[in-house]
Design an enzyme around this catalytic site. Sequence first.
Site, short mmCIF file in Angstrom:
data_model
loop_
_atom_site.label_atom_id
_atom_site.label_comp_id
_atom_site.label_asym_id
_atom_site.label_seq_id
_atom_site.Cartn_x
_atom_site.Cartn_y
_atom_site.Cartn_z
N ARG A 127 0.80 -1.22 0.00
CA ARG A 127 0.00 0.00 0.00
C ARG A 127 0.83 1.28 0.00
O ARG A 127 0.34 2.35 -0.34
CB ARG A 127 -0.92 -0.02 1.22
CG ARG A 127 -1.84 -1.21 1.19
CD ARG A 127 -2.36 -1.54 2.56
NE ARG A 127 -3.55 -0.79 2.89
CZ ARG A 127 -4.07 -0.79 4.11
NH1 ARG A 127 -3.51 -1.44 5.09
NH2 ARG A 127 -5.16 -0.10 4.35
N ASP A 136 -5.98 0.45 -3.63
CA ASP A 136 -5.97 0.06 -2.22
C ASP A 136 -7.39 -0.21 -1.70
O ASP A 136 -8.04 0.66 -1.10
CB ASP A 136 -5.28 1.16 -1.39
CG ASP A 136 -5.05 0.74 0.04
OD1 ASP A 136 -5.57 -0.33 0.45
OD2 ASP A 136 -4.38 1.49 0.77
N TYR A 239 2.79 -0.78 9.68
CA TYR A 239 1.74 -1.48 10.41
C TYR A 239 2.13 -1.70 11.85
O TYR A 239 3.30 -1.67 12.22
CB TYR A 239 1.51 -2.87 9.79
CG TYR A 239 0.71 -2.83 8.52
CD1 TYR A 239 -0.64 -2.53 8.55
CD2 TYR A 239 1.30 -3.11 7.30
CE1 TYR A 239 -1.38 -2.50 7.40
CE2 TYR A 239 0.56 -3.09 6.13
CZ TYR A 239 -0.78 -2.79 6.19
OH TYR A 239 -1.51 -2.76 5.05
P1 NAD Z 1 -5.26 -2.27 10.17
O1 NAD Z 1 -6.67 -2.42 9.66
O2 NAD Z 1 -4.31 -3.40 9.97
O3 NAD Z 1 -5.30 -1.90 11.74
C1 NAD Z 1 -6.11 -0.83 12.24
C2 NAD Z 1 -5.35 -0.07 13.30
O4 NAD Z 1 -5.22 -0.87 14.48
C3 NAD Z 1 -3.92 0.30 12.92
O5 NAD Z 1 -3.77 1.70 12.99
C4 NAD Z 1 -3.05 -0.45 13.92
O6 NAD Z 1 -1.88 0.28 14.26
C5 NAD Z 1 -3.98 -0.58 15.09
N1 NAD Z 1 -3.61 -1.62 16.05
C6 NAD Z 1 -3.14 -2.87 15.82
N2 NAD Z 1 -2.89 -3.52 16.98
C7 NAD Z 1 -3.24 -2.67 17.98
C8 NAD Z 1 -3.23 -2.75 19.40
N3 NAD Z 1 -2.81 -3.84 20.04
N4 NAD Z 1 -3.65 -1.66 20.09
C9 NAD Z 1 -4.08 -0.55 19.46
N5 NAD Z 1 -4.11 -0.40 18.13
C10 NAD Z 1 -3.70 -1.45 17.39
O7 NAD Z 1 -4.56 -1.03 9.55
P2 NAD Z 1 -5.04 0.02 8.46
O8 NAD Z 1 -6.02 0.94 9.07
O9 NAD Z 1 -5.46 -0.69 7.23
O10 NAD Z 1 -3.68 0.78 8.18
C11 NAD Z 1 -2.81 1.10 9.22
C12 NAD Z 1 -1.65 1.89 8.73
O11 NAD Z 1 -1.08 1.32 7.56
C13 NAD Z 1 -2.00 3.29 8.27
O12 NAD Z 1 -2.40 4.17 9.21
C14 NAD Z 1 -0.70 3.60 7.56
O13 NAD Z 1 0.32 3.82 8.43
C15 NAD Z 1 -0.49 2.32 6.81
N6 NAD Z 1 -1.08 2.52 5.47
C16 NAD Z 1 -0.30 3.15 4.57
C17 NAD Z 1 -0.83 3.40 3.30
C18 NAD Z 1 0.00 4.11 2.29
O14 NAD Z 1 1.17 4.23 2.48
N7 NAD Z 1 -0.60 4.57 1.23
C19 NAD Z 1 -2.11 3.00 2.97
C20 NAD Z 1 -2.87 2.35 3.92
C21 NAD Z 1 -2.33 2.11 5.18
#
Ligand code: NAD
Length: 378
Positions: A127, A136, A239
């Site tokens: 991503r 995405d 992540y």
């Molecule tokens: P996800 O659905 O895998 O997880 C959701 C959230 O839960 C995340 O923010 C993660 O840090 C949090 N989490 C996991 N374990 C936890 C715990 N024990 N306690 C509290 N929080 C916890 O993730 P997502 O929302 O799909 O994406 C997360 C991150 O991935 C984004 O914020 C970003 O940093 C990255 N991302 C980057 C891009 C890009 O570069 N274009 C795109 C999408 C996501």
Amino acid sequence: MNKPLTITFGALNEAIGTEFRVAITPESSARLLKAGIQPAIESAAGLKSGFSDADYEAVGAKILPREEILGRSDAVAYISLPDSSVIYSQAKGSFAIGLFGSLVNKNAAQQFESAQITALDLTLLPRQLSKAQSMDALSSQASVAGYKSVLLAANEFNAFFPMMSTAAGTIKPAAVLILGAGIAGLQAVGTAKRLGAVVYAYDVRPAAKEEVLSLGAKFLDLSAYGCPDFSAGQGKGGYARELTAEEKSAQQAAVDKAASNFDIIITTAQVPGRKPPVLLTKAGVDGLKRGSVIIDLAASALGGNVEGSRPELTIGTENGVKIIGAPGLASTAPKTASNLLARNIADAITHFLKDGALTLTPDDELAVLAISGVKKTS
Ligand code: NAD
């Protein structure tokens, strides 16, 4: 101007049970046709997303019987992992693309491989790659789910979200806690703020704090509840990593304590390819006020972020708390979710179209999407 049509790309009617989305929309059909791809849709596939067969035909997509789509398409788009009978009905040597969740659906790759289908799993998308942003699907669907989670909570809650001063007195705003401030969580933060609630959010990733603050919400400081700082342990690719057993219990104890200050708790935490972490235990749920509402977006057959949550079920506890397991909320705004997902899928399949054929080469940055790999020769 449209390119000459070279390949056929099908989508089935997958709108069954709680699934309302469709993998190709009239809007994405128009993009596909421009790229030289003929969309072929099963009759009524888009109805629950608000698209009639006539809407597809008006932009140049074909409405074809299911067997013909499976047997003759060069590629088929799916919302989620199809049944093996569907996989085996696809033409040998063709492609499949969709959100197959192959990190948790351990037999997905093997099924496609033995059916001689090249399957591209969008849950494996790198991503962070700029060329992959428009593909995405995890982000687009998480964003819809985050928005809908707040509306669901507001509907189930027995009081208002905003503060209100009336002649009959002042109404206190609802206190909302979002656990996991990624794509779904931040969308939930923004939506709850817009409804006037007092919003706190928490995440293990240090980068999430700035994002929460920039939306005008507060970051929940778990150290005030005795939880250590996990920020040194950021996982791969931005992540979250999986916490150790000790870290998990310290986090749970702190979340359980903090939770009693909130009326609404929305949990969104995932660790890619693993069982979601339990953030709120039964003790935390038991400590909540009567009437509190919990929405667990991570609820799954493997368990969720809340002890006792079940996917697609609302459970009422003895102390009057509702625990709603809601992993499929993207499907409850099917028009928006389908349009976004179909755009993600259209851009991904177009990426693999080279000189009139779908081609997968090992040096392609997006070759990591392939979970089974039969060379396409035509
Ligand atoms: P996800 O659905 O895998 O997880 C959701 C959230 O839960 C995340 O923010 C993660 O840090 C949090 N989490 C996991 N374990 C936890 C715990 N024990 N306690 C509290 N929080 C916890 O993730 P997502 O929302 O799909 O994406 C997360 C991150 O991935 C984004 O914020 C970003 O940093 C990255 N991302 C980057 C891009 C890009 O570069 N274009 C795109 C999408 C996501």
